[in-house]
Design a protein around this motif. Sequence first.
Motif: not given
Length: 277
Positions: A83-84, A112-113, A116, A187-189, A191
Amino acid sequence: MEETLWRGMNRAELDAAYNNGQAVAQSAAMLAEWTRRSAIFRSGYSAGLDLRYGDRPRNTIDLFRSRASHAPLLVFIHGGYWQRNSKEMFACLAAGPLAAGFDVAMIGYTLCPIISLMQLVAEIEAAMDWLGTHARQYGATRDRVIVSGWSAGAHLAAMLMNRDEVDAGLLISGIFDLEPCRLNYLNQALRLMPNEAHLLSPLHHIPASTGPLSIAYGLDELPELRRQSCEYAARWQDAGLSAQLVPLAHDHFSILHEIERPDGHLVKALTELVDLT
């Protein structure tokens, strides 16, 4: 009393167990320095940058040539917990493998997000397909292919080990079981649903047959990161596959110095893998 979620840890403890940035005080400074050096490194290459393998903005590959005859191709995937970060931040890491006679392909991917994790893995597969079709147009022979990655990138590289064209792998400080990530702040990103965490966990999908694997981790890393590497190696060995642990005196971030330096331990691990293929 807080609910226990994973190996005796509650949510706060599990969050901390996977927070590499919090665990390494100098991590932001190291990332900034790699970004600076990588911009200089990329400026020295007029060809092979941002080769497009897909339609999304980040679907590009940087291909760096060593000019060595029949150079093995190292495919490297950056980290950042899916995610980064970006491939551009880590281009300077190609310096070590290039000096050792490797060509280096660095894969970019959508974070992400925005998509997926299942779609992200599909992007990495598409990048490998593109390299199989187009790498020779840019002078890369692809006689031998080694996949590698750091942190989340090591997870993505592990997902490629069952491909026919992959001859070996070097995984650095990776995540191989996604269930604790599903249960913590990541899991915030991501999911992830339980079935997705299982499906996308290399720990649960050991190839039937494949080339040799080296799994590197830092002795100063968080215990959960060390455990993930050791458990993944054990699963390979239990399946009768070639897997070697490479513990190094580093934390989650400083371990990358060992691939940027031509005399680094991870460059040595790469050359040893080539000798085994």
